[in-house]
Scaffold this active site. Structure first.
Site, PDB file in Angstrom:
ATOM      1  N   GLY A  36      52.199  30.495  43.187  1.00 33.21           N
ATOM      2  CA  GLY A  36      50.933  31.060  42.733  1.00 33.21           C
ATOM      3  C   GLY A  36      50.447  30.440  41.434  1.00 33.21           C
ATOM      4  O   GLY A  36      51.073  29.520  40.883  1.00 33.21           O
ATOM      5  N   ILE A  38      50.288  31.732  38.368  1.00 33.43           N
ATOM      6  CA  ILE A  38      51.276  31.881  37.290  1.00 33.43           C
ATOM      7  C   ILE A  38      52.552  31.151  37.680  1.00 33.43           C
ATOM      8  O   ILE A  38      53.139  30.408  36.878  1.00 33.43           O
ATOM      9  CB  ILE A  38      51.602  33.374  37.033  1.00 33.43           C
ATOM     10  CG1 ILE A  38      50.363  34.114  36.543  1.00 33.43           C
ATOM     11  CG2 ILE A  38      52.743  33.516  36.025  1.00 33.43           C
ATOM     12  CD1 ILE A  38      50.510  35.619  36.514  1.00 33.43           C
ATOM     13  N   ASN A 119      50.671  45.311  45.835  1.00 38.02           N
ATOM     14  CA  ASN A 119      51.774  44.683  45.086  1.00 38.02           C
ATOM     15  C   ASN A 119      53.072  45.486  45.049  1.00 38.02           C
ATOM     16  O   ASN A 119      54.151  44.919  44.826  1.00 38.02           O
ATOM     17  CB  ASN A 119      51.321  44.383  43.655  1.00 38.02           C
ATOM     18  CG  ASN A 119      50.315  43.242  43.633  1.00 38.02           C
ATOM     19  OD1 ASN A 119      50.085  42.590  44.654  1.00 38.02           O
ATOM     20  ND2 ASN A 119      49.710  43.002  42.478  1.00 38.02           N
ATOM     21  N   ILE A 142      56.344  40.573  36.244  1.00 38.24           N
ATOM     22  CA  ILE A 142      55.009  40.189  35.768  1.00 38.24           C
ATOM     23  C   ILE A 142      53.945  40.887  36.619  1.00 38.24           C
ATOM     24  O   ILE A 142      52.864  41.225  36.156  1.00 38.24           O
ATOM     25  CB  ILE A 142      54.844  38.652  35.849  1.00 38.24           C
ATOM     26  CG1 ILE A 142      55.793  37.971  34.851  1.00 38.24           C
ATOM     27  CG2 ILE A 142      53.398  38.235  35.585  1.00 38.24           C
ATOM     28  CD1 ILE A 142      55.826  36.446  34.955  1.00 38.24           C
ATOM     29  N   ASP A 175      50.326  40.106  25.853  1.00 38.91           N
ATOM     30  CA  ASP A 175      49.576  40.914  24.882  1.00 38.91           C
ATOM     31  C   ASP A 175      49.935  40.492  23.453  1.00 38.91           C
ATOM     32  O   ASP A 175      49.081  40.460  22.567  1.00 38.91           O
ATOM     33  CB  ASP A 175      49.874  42.409  25.098  1.00 38.91           C
ATOM     34  CG  ASP A 175      49.533  42.833  26.519  1.00 38.91           C
ATOM     35  OD1 ASP A 175      48.484  42.400  27.029  1.00 38.91           O
ATOM     36  OD2 ASP A 175      50.329  43.563  27.142  1.00 38.91           O
ATOM     37  N   HIS A 202      50.810  47.983  29.602  1.00 39.78           N
ATOM     38  CA  HIS A 202      50.097  46.726  29.845  1.00 39.78           C
ATOM     39  C   HIS A 202      48.840  46.960  30.674  1.00 39.78           C
ATOM     40  O   HIS A 202      48.747  46.501  31.803  1.00 39.78           O
ATOM     41  CB  HIS A 202      51.028  45.708  30.520  1.00 39.78           C
ATOM     42  CG  HIS A 202      50.315  44.426  30.866  1.00 39.78           C
ATOM     43  ND1 HIS A 202      49.841  43.561  29.908  1.00 39.78           N
ATOM     44  CD2 HIS A 202      49.938  43.905  32.050  1.00 39.78           C
ATOM     45  CE1 HIS A 202      49.225  42.552  30.494  1.00 39.78           C
ATOM     46  NE2 HIS A 202      49.264  42.737  31.807  1.00 39.78           N
TER      47      HIS A 202
HETATM   48  P1  NAI Z   1      48.374  34.238  42.758  1.00 37.23           P
HETATM   49  O1  NAI Z   1      47.703  34.884  43.915  1.00 37.23           O
HETATM   50  O2  NAI Z   1      47.857  32.948  42.261  1.00 37.23           O
HETATM   51  O3  NAI Z   1      49.932  34.058  43.078  1.00 37.23           O
HETATM   52  C1  NAI Z   1      50.712  35.065  43.623  1.00 37.23           C
HETATM   53  C2  NAI Z   1      51.776  34.410  44.472  1.00 37.23           C
HETATM   54  O4  NAI Z   1      52.634  35.439  44.970  1.00 37.23           O
HETATM   55  C3  NAI Z   1      51.216  33.647  45.697  1.00 37.23           C
HETATM   56  O5  NAI Z   1      51.716  32.324  45.717  1.00 37.23           O
HETATM   57  C4  NAI Z   1      51.715  34.457  46.884  1.00 37.23           C
HETATM   58  O6  NAI Z   1      51.979  33.663  48.025  1.00 37.23           O
HETATM   59  C5  NAI Z   1      52.988  35.060  46.291  1.00 37.23           C
HETATM   60  N1  NAI Z   1      53.479  36.217  47.039  1.00 37.23           N
HETATM   61  C6  NAI Z   1      52.779  37.232  47.571  1.00 37.23           C
HETATM   62  N2  NAI Z   1      53.602  38.081  48.214  1.00 37.23           N
HETATM   63  C7  NAI Z   1      54.861  37.589  48.062  1.00 37.23           C
HETATM   64  C8  NAI Z   1      56.137  38.018  48.502  1.00 37.23           C
HETATM   65  N3  NAI Z   1      56.301  39.127  49.227  1.00 37.23           N
HETATM   66  N4  NAI Z   1      57.206  37.255  48.162  1.00 37.23           N
HETATM   67  C9  NAI Z   1      57.056  36.120  47.451  1.00 37.23           C
HETATM   68  N5  NAI Z   1      55.866  35.668  47.015  1.00 37.23           N
HETATM   69  C10 NAI Z   1      54.788  36.394  47.317  1.00 37.23           C
HETATM   70  O7  NAI Z   1      48.388  35.337  41.568  1.00 37.23           O
HETATM   71  P2  NAI Z   1      48.686  35.090  40.007  1.00 37.23           P
HETATM   72  O8  NAI Z   1      47.414  34.843  39.315  1.00 37.23           O
HETATM   73  O9  NAI Z   1      49.784  34.126  39.875  1.00 37.23           O
HETATM   74  O10 NAI Z   1      49.176  36.573  39.566  1.00 37.23           O
HETATM   75  C11 NAI Z   1      50.369  37.114  40.044  1.00 37.23           C
HETATM   76  C12 NAI Z   1      50.550  38.541  39.521  1.00 37.23           C
HETATM   77  O11 NAI Z   1      50.727  38.535  38.096  1.00 37.23           O
HETATM   78  C13 NAI Z   1      49.353  39.459  39.777  1.00 37.23           C
HETATM   79  O12 NAI Z   1      49.801  40.731  40.206  1.00 37.23           O
HETATM   80  C14 NAI Z   1      48.683  39.573  38.421  1.00 37.23           C
HETATM   81  O13 NAI Z   1      47.935  40.755  38.282  1.00 37.23           O
HETATM   82  C15 NAI Z   1      49.906  39.552  37.511  1.00 37.23           C
HETATM   83  N6  NAI Z   1      49.636  39.245  36.106  1.00 37.23           N
HETATM   84  C16 NAI Z   1      50.415  39.851  35.170  1.00 37.23           C
HETATM   85  C17 NAI Z   1      50.231  39.622  33.821  1.00 37.23           C
HETATM   86  C18 NAI Z   1      51.112  40.290  32.822  1.00 37.23           C
HETATM   87  O14 NAI Z   1      50.816  40.178  31.621  1.00 37.23           O
HETATM   88  N7  NAI Z   1      52.188  40.963  33.201  1.00 37.23           N
HETATM   89  C19 NAI Z   1      49.178  38.708  33.357  1.00 37.23           C
HETATM   90  C20 NAI Z   1      48.455  38.066  34.411  1.00 37.23           C
HETATM   91  C21 NAI Z   1      48.672  38.354  35.744  1.00 37.23           C
END
Ligand code: NAI
Length: 342
Positions: A36, A38, A119, A142, A175, A202
């Site tokens: 993904g 991140i 999620n 995350i 943050d 968060h």
């Molecule tokens: P993205 O959609 O670009 O990547 C998510 C990845 O997870 C995809 O490659 C997808 O195929 C994979 N995925 C989905 N279901 C899965 C499973 N069962 N097993 C393995 N992989 C799986 O999303 P992005 O932008 O990378 O964000 C990911 C998460 O991080 C989101 O929930 C977002 O809200 C969260 N996030 C958290 C932050 C924090 O400060 N804790 C900050 C920014 C985002």
């Protein structure tokens, strides 16, 4: 009681033995959601960490390509990849740290809470796999909504008899990264020189950066402080809006995640002279809530200590009182969700 069985020199010898063993240990870090936004950037940064021996990438799609690409980088970690839910356990076996950026990100107009349905199941699957194949790994989440997902994961781990509060973390480092950046701009200094705790949770008003505790000190007046607090609280939405439908913060989150995992590793290695401190959303008793983000001290077994909250100024105290009921609801939602599942 256990340590009392050793005479003093024997105890010292045993402690030294434990420390040496930790230093020698070849660390395996696994990233779930590695293809993904991140996941890819985070994996790249982890590939540059010489303290990692094996970097395992897992995703439900495109993992092979990301792994092949990363594996050509001339740094020491070996890269392995696994794809699909069926390979999750294989991927996590032997992990010291499992970091989870898997799941849907926000789109404009969405709140982090809107992500729960899609999620939570991803986080539950990871918690089940960790319980089964690497129950003593550190698990760093995350995936949003962190305030609700972390309590769900806690209850799933508990149901499998593999929960250790010292080893489960919701990553809130972004943050802190944002608070440092915005304060650095306000003070016209290098943000890396700044220390500032961010407490609470968060999302939105649950994020409370403590400008009264920053080092170097914040110099502005109350209205500037309020503005900065709100900018940190809305930092995620600022990125979601700017990306206009293509997702949420990925690069800054990858930076924050790599820093957090780096600190977990330093804790495991136990080689630093000064305490390793990171803010994280963890089970805690610094407030009446079961979970709270605050600075935690890290060591070889995970959380070594969670210091009490510092004395807050009037604005921060008011904001803390305002955030507690909101965060309580988020946590309770997670507990309820897990109850329905278990
Ligand atoms: P993205 O959609 O670009 O990547 C998510 C990845 O997870 C995809 O490659 C997808 O195929 C994979 N995925 C989905 N279901 C899965 C499973 N069962 N097993 C393995 N992989 C799986 O999303 P992005 O932008 O990378 O964000 C990911 C998460 O991080 C989101 O929930 C977002 O809200 C969260 N996030 C958290 C932050 C924090 O400060 N804790 C900050 C920014 C985002």
């Amino acid at each position: 009681r256990f340590t009392m069985r050793f005479s003093q020199p024997a105890l010292q010898q045993k402690q030294q033995h434990d420390i040496n063993r930790q230093r020698r240990r070849n660390l395996q870090v696994s990233v779930v959601g590695a293809s993904g936004g991140i996941g890819q950037a985070l994996s790249l940064l982890l590939k540059m960490n010489p303290l990692i021996e094996t970097l395992v990438l897992h995703d439900v799609a495109n993992t092979k390509g990301v792994a092949a690409d990363l594996s050509h980088i001339c740094t020491s970690p070996t890269v392995k990849s696994y794809t699909g839910e069926k390979e999750l356990k294989k991927a996590l076996k032997g992990s010291d740290i499992v970091v989870v950026p898997a799941g849907r990100p926000r789109r404009p107009g969405m709140d982090r809470k809107d992500l729960l349905e899609s999620n939570a199941n991803v986080a539950i699957a990871v918690a089940m796999a960790v319980s089964s194949v690497c129950p003593s790994a550190f698990l760093a989440i995350i995936t949003n909504p962190v305030n609700t997902i972390v309590p769900i994961v806690r209850d799933i781990l508990k149901s499998q008899d593999s929960y250790d509060p010292k080893r489960l973390f919701g990553i809130t480092t972004l943050d802190v990264v944002r608070a440092k950046t915005f304060l650095g701009q306000s003070l016209c200094i290098d943000p890396q020189r700044i220390n500032i705790p961010v407490i609470g949770g968060h999302s939105g008003i649950t994020i409370l950066p403590l400008f009264s505790q920053s080092n170097p000190p914040f110099k502005g007046d109350e209205s500037e402080k309020k503005e900065l607090i709100e900018r940190v609280q809305e930092g995620g939405s600022e990125v979601v809006k700017a990306k206009a439908g293509s997702g949420s913060a990925t690069l800054s989150m990858a930076f924050a995640g790599a820093q957090f995992v780096g600190s977990l590793i330093k804790g495991i290695k136990n080689e630093e002279d000064k305490p390793i401190v990171e803010c994280a959303f963890v089970e805690s008793n610094v407030t009446p809530l079961e979970f709270f983000a605050s600075p935690v001290i890290l060591g070889p077994s995970g959380i070594k200590d969670i210091p009490c909250l510092p004395e807050l100024d009037q604005l921060e105290s008011q904001m803390l009182q305002g955030l507690l009921p909101v965060l309580l609801k988020d946590i309770e939602q997670g507990v309820k969700y897990a109850n329905n599942f278990i």
